[in-house]
Design an enzyme around this catalytic site. Sequence first.
Site, PDB file in Angstrom:
ATOM      1  N   GLU A 199       7.567  -7.493 -15.172  1.00 22.65           N
ATOM      2  CA  GLU A 199       7.955  -6.721 -16.193  1.00 22.65           C
ATOM      3  C   GLU A 199       9.197  -5.782 -15.905  1.00 22.65           C
ATOM      4  OE1 GLU A 199       4.343  -5.900 -18.759  1.00 22.65           O
ATOM      5  OE2 GLU A 199       4.310  -4.285 -17.424  1.00 22.65           O
ATOM      6  N   HIS A 236       1.557  -0.699 -12.811  1.00 23.35           N
ATOM      7  CA  HIS A 236       2.322  -0.764 -13.934  1.00 23.35           C
ATOM      8  C   HIS A 236       3.554   0.136 -13.888  1.00 23.35           C
ATOM      9  CE1 HIS A 236       3.724  -0.285 -18.114  1.00 23.35           C
ATOM     10  NE2 HIS A 236       3.210  -1.384 -18.275  1.00 23.35           N
TER      11      HIS A 236
END
Length: 235
Positions: free
Chosen positions: A156, A84
């Site tokens: 993302e 992430h």
Amino acid sequence: MKILMLNQKSAMKYNDIAEYIENLKSLNNKFIIIPSSLYIKEFKDAGYTVGIQNIAKKDEKNQTGEITASQAVSTGVTHVIIGHSERRANQNETSDILFDKFEEAIKNDLTVIFCVGENLVDYKLKNTDKVIYEQLDGVFKNVDKSKLTNIYIAYEPCWAIGTGMVPTNFEISKVASLIKKYFENIDSNIKVLYGGSVNETNISNLNEVENIDGFLVGGASNDYKKVIEMVNIID
Ligand code: PGA
């Protein structure tokens, strides 16, 4: 139906968990919940499919503050987020670290949600493809190809996370193609998620991107009413 993964990050307080669990119980087969590790047991006990937001890069007993992949699995966790952008930035997680985490996850049969995404500068410089390719290659070029099952790649863009800004459907679709092409000769079954400011108002439009398999939702996943709306729209 596209799949919904809910990354609750570090937002929820313990006192809000019971109400959240109760209100989403009847829909809990419609998404994967990835709560703070503190609340995994509550979600597991209520029958949810649960992921973890991070794992340690090695399986050793003396790592204060870490949760190993094997510990996660022993509580019934089935999914893990690796790479992430918040951890890449704040915990300095390099491709070498992410490779070790990936190996740990696969060794323990966890389904991996591996995140990639360019920052705003690279987006503006039209470096998106290059950045995504490097992030994928940083980990997957050395991975034993036979281990590449059960993987989601979440696109993302850093500039879209928590900002309310979202790429166009065309841009998302282009990156999804790039990712699928990267894995073409390795595993054609790789699934791609989009994440970054997905919410109950834009998910219907994003749902039209045909070559993505689902969404990784952050902020909006902490409000069960928004989750109900999102599930109803994509179901
Ligand atoms: P966001 O976060 O939905 O709040 O933008 C997404 C993520 O970081 O996974």
